[in-house]
Design a protein around this motif. Structure first.
Motif, PDB file in Angstrom:
ATOM      1  N   VAL A  39      12.208  18.146 -10.571  1.00 48.48           N
ATOM      2  CA  VAL A  39      12.100  16.932 -10.068  1.00 48.48           C
ATOM      3  C   VAL A  39      11.121  17.326  -8.550  1.00 48.48           C
ATOM      4  O   VAL A  39      10.205  16.702  -8.388  1.00 48.48           O
ATOM      5  CB  VAL A  39      13.331  16.487  -9.475  1.00 48.48           C
ATOM      6  CG1 VAL A  39      13.136  15.241  -8.540  1.00 48.48           C
ATOM      7  CG2 VAL A  39      14.093  16.051 -10.696  1.00 48.48           C
ATOM      8  N   VAL A  92      16.355   6.846  -5.316  1.00 49.46           N
ATOM      9  CA  VAL A  92      17.131   7.825  -6.069  1.00 49.46           C
ATOM     10  C   VAL A  92      16.304   9.381  -6.175  1.00 49.46           C
ATOM     11  O   VAL A  92      16.687  10.324  -6.551  1.00 49.46           O
ATOM     12  CB  VAL A  92      17.292   7.175  -7.424  1.00 49.46           C
ATOM     13  CG1 VAL A  92      17.813   8.301  -8.589  1.00 49.46           C
ATOM     14  CG2 VAL A  92      18.528   6.088  -7.181  1.00 49.46           C
ATOM     15  N   LEU A  93      14.787   9.210  -6.570  1.00 53.68           N
ATOM     16  CA  LEU A  93      13.958  10.264  -6.832  1.00 53.68           C
ATOM     17  C   LEU A  93      14.178  11.075  -5.548  1.00 53.68           C
ATOM     18  O   LEU A  93      13.926  12.384  -5.710  1.00 53.68           O
ATOM     19  CB  LEU A  93      12.737   9.768  -6.994  1.00 53.68           C
ATOM     20  CG  LEU A  93      12.479   9.309  -8.493  1.00 53.68           C
ATOM     21  CD1 LEU A  93      10.689   8.617  -8.594  1.00 53.68           C
ATOM     22  CD2 LEU A  93      12.785  10.062  -9.538  1.00 53.68           C
ATOM     23  N   ALA A 119      21.513  17.493  -6.874  1.00 49.82           N
ATOM     24  CA  ALA A 119      21.579  18.192  -7.930  1.00 49.82           C
ATOM     25  C   ALA A 119      21.739  19.543  -7.456  1.00 49.82           C
ATOM     26  O   ALA A 119      22.653  20.225  -8.213  1.00 49.82           O
ATOM     27  CB  ALA A 119      20.354  18.085  -8.807  1.00 49.82           C
ATOM     28  N   PHE A 124      19.086  14.031 -16.513  1.00 47.93           N
ATOM     29  CA  PHE A 124      19.933  14.588 -15.662  1.00 47.93           C
ATOM     30  C   PHE A 124      21.321  14.502 -16.215  1.00 47.93           C
ATOM     31  O   PHE A 124      22.276  15.536 -16.585  1.00 47.93           O
ATOM     32  CB  PHE A 124      20.146  14.379 -14.463  1.00 47.93           C
ATOM     33  CG  PHE A 124      21.475  14.541 -13.638  1.00 47.93           C
ATOM     34  CD1 PHE A 124      21.666  15.733 -12.996  1.00 47.93           C
ATOM     35  CD2 PHE A 124      22.121  13.281 -13.141  1.00 47.93           C
ATOM     36  CE1 PHE A 124      22.753  16.070 -12.255  1.00 47.93           C
ATOM     37  CE2 PHE A 124      23.014  13.705 -12.448  1.00 47.93           C
ATOM     38  CZ  PHE A 124      23.502  14.816 -12.044  1.00 47.93           C
ATOM     39  N   VAL A 178      16.721  10.978 -14.237  1.00 46.05           N
ATOM     40  CA  VAL A 178      18.016  10.787 -14.267  1.00 46.05           C
ATOM     41  C   VAL A 178      18.676  10.682 -15.295  1.00 46.05           C
ATOM     42  O   VAL A 178      19.917  11.240 -15.665  1.00 46.05           O
ATOM     43  CB  VAL A 178      18.448   9.470 -13.319  1.00 46.05           C
ATOM     44  CG1 VAL A 178      20.021   9.237 -13.257  1.00 46.05           C
ATOM     45  CG2 VAL A 178      17.687   9.346 -11.921  1.00 46.05           C
ATOM     46  N   LEU A 180      21.895   7.178  -5.223  1.00 45.03           N
ATOM     47  CA  LEU A 180      22.144   8.181  -6.326  1.00 45.03           C
ATOM     48  C   LEU A 180      23.688   8.296  -6.292  1.00 45.03           C
ATOM     49  O   LEU A 180      24.324   8.675  -7.136  1.00 45.03           O
ATOM     50  CB  LEU A 180      21.289   9.395  -6.355  1.00 45.03           C
ATOM     51  CG  LEU A 180      21.898  10.271  -7.465  1.00 45.03           C
ATOM     52  CD1 LEU A 180      21.419   9.576  -9.047  1.00 45.03           C
ATOM     53  CD2 LEU A 180      20.684  11.602  -7.357  1.00 45.03           C
ATOM     54  N   THR A 207      20.175   3.447 -16.539  1.00 46.60           N
ATOM     55  CA  THR A 207      19.203   3.968 -15.507  1.00 46.60           C
ATOM     56  C   THR A 207      17.896   3.583 -16.117  1.00 46.60           C
ATOM     57  O   THR A 207      17.740   3.699 -17.277  1.00 46.60           O
ATOM     58  CB  THR A 207      19.267   5.379 -15.002  1.00 46.60           C
ATOM     59  OG1 THR A 207      18.263   5.561 -13.892  1.00 46.60           O
ATOM     60  CG2 THR A 207      19.037   6.480 -16.074  1.00 46.60           C
ATOM     61  N   GLU A 225      16.510  11.481  -3.510  1.00 50.52           N
ATOM     62  CA  GLU A 225      17.830  12.221  -3.220  1.00 50.52           C
ATOM     63  C   GLU A 225      18.213  12.969  -4.391  1.00 50.52           C
ATOM     64  O   GLU A 225      19.060  13.943  -4.045  1.00 50.52           O
ATOM     65  CB  GLU A 225      18.925  11.006  -3.187  1.00 50.52           C
ATOM     66  CG  GLU A 225      18.602  10.155  -2.082  1.00 50.52           C
ATOM     67  CD  GLU A 225      19.522   8.704  -1.968  1.00 50.52           C
ATOM     68  OE1 GLU A 225      20.533   8.755  -3.045  1.00 50.52           O
ATOM     69  OE2 GLU A 225      19.632   7.725  -1.298  1.00 50.52           O
ATOM     70  N   PHE A 226      17.651  12.799  -5.546  1.00 54.11           N
ATOM     71  CA  PHE A 226      17.989  13.716  -6.622  1.00 54.11           C
ATOM     72  C   PHE A 226      17.773  15.139  -6.422  1.00 54.11           C
ATOM     73  O   PHE A 226      18.840  15.892  -6.878  1.00 54.11           O
ATOM     74  CB  PHE A 226      16.958  13.301  -7.839  1.00 54.11           C
ATOM     75  CG  PHE A 226      17.548  14.031  -9.148  1.00 54.11           C
ATOM     76  CD1 PHE A 226      18.685  13.466  -9.902  1.00 54.11           C
ATOM     77  CD2 PHE A 226      16.859  15.003  -9.596  1.00 54.11           C
ATOM     78  CE1 PHE A 226      19.008  14.338 -11.053  1.00 54.11           C
ATOM     79  CE2 PHE A 226      17.223  15.753 -10.721  1.00 54.11           C
ATOM     80  CZ  PHE A 226      18.204  15.188 -11.413  1.00 54.11           C
TER      81      PHE A 226
END
Length: 313
Positions: free
Chosen positions: A265, A168-169, A176, A240, A237, A204, A232, A171-172
């Protein structure tokens, strides 16, 4: 009986057990009658249509639960009573993106524990045939094998949670930025979210797809993102989701908020990389000091020592 007879007997029992398990698994993997008849009766009203269309799982845990269902459920209930923490397990399953209930996870823990128990029992039997160990030590060793299997499955779940959060980190920032570009191009937040979800794949994206599903079922956009922030385990996230909610409620430019969060991020990832490199620098000195440096000193001084021995009378 001799060791050869014991070995033949154990091998025969193990072979028969594996044959029975294989036959049962092959039966479970066959398509059901309802699945074969369904294409010809699709126009008829079916009450449990979603349950019929659901494909049968072929995981080893599901096959074991189908064969030894009552025993595994009893062991799973025992594990639940001893360990507890159903809310923590439920939250970790949700954070890991696993579509399982707490009962399914307890059954998996029971299967892992029984595998550890079987491995420990096999080792204890081999030790007993060799005349080493007693009954008490074998029982304790088997119990430890079961406990280790249960805790290994729990540790595996925690590892799955960490791996998914790492994805997730990663892809974030990209997600975004895509949302910011879509919003800046004139699309509404829901349309931008739909566009990004349909064109991206990852952890994500799955979470945002669930948010989009809640919105399409009638839930307001703000509460849908608030549920994402509550479920989460990553503060980034959560910020966000909260930022999108606040931007939509107060009229803040959403594109600027998304760009700023993506930059934050990336900066956090850069700082983490620098901190990791600083920690690894100390660890990298160990092979240099204990392996490379002694070899270098040996190559430098050994020829001189050898020359002194040859020239000394």
């Amino acid at each position: 009986m001799s060791t050869l007879v014991w070995g033949a007997l154990l091998g025969g029992v193990a072979g028969a057990g594996l044959l029975l398990v294989g036959l049962r698994v092959s039966v479970l993997r066959r398509p059901r009658l309802a699945d074969r008849v369904l294409p010809y009766v699709r126009d008829l009203p079916v009450r449990d249509h979603a349950a019929v269309l659901r494909p049968a799982s072929s995981s080893p845990t599901t096959a074991a639960a189908g064969i030894f269902g009552p025993v595994l459920r009893s062991v799973a209930d025992l594990v639940e009573r001893v360990m507890g923490g159903s809310s923590s397990v439920r939250r970790r399953l949700q954070r890991a993106g696993l579509d399982r209930t707490v009962q399914d996870f307890r059954v998996e823990q029971a299967v892992w524990g029984l595998v550890g128990f079987g491995a420990a029992a096999g080792l204890s039997l081999l030790r007993a045939l060799g005349g080493v160990g007693g009954v008490g030590s074998a029982v304790v060793f088997c119990a430890l094998g079961f406990v280790c299997g249960v805790f290994l499955r729990d540790n595996r779940l925690s590892t799955q949670v960490k791996n998914r959060e790492r994805q997730v980190l990663t892809e974030f920032p990209t997600i975004a930025e895509l949302l910011a570009l879509s919003v800046a191009a004139g699309e509404s937040p829901v349309s931008a979210l739909d566009r990004v979800v349909t064109r991206s794949h990852g952890a994500l994206s799955e979470d945002l797809a669930q948010v989009l599903a809640r919105i399409r079922t009638g839930e307001p956009v703000g509460p849908a993102f608030e549920s994402l922030a509550a479920s989460t385990g990553l503060p980034i996230v959560a910020r966000f989701a909260t930022g999108i909610t606040v931007a939509m409620e107060r009229g803040t430019p959403l594109a600027d908020v998304l760009h700023a969060q993506a930059a934050d991020v990336r900066e956090a990832g850069r700082r983490l990389l620098i901190e990791t490199a600083a920690r690894k620098e100390i660890a990298m000195m160990a092979p240099v000091v204990f392996f490379v440096l002694p070899v270098t000193i040996l190559f430098a001084f050994y020829p001189g020592v050898l020359g002194l021995r040859l020239t000394t009378p």
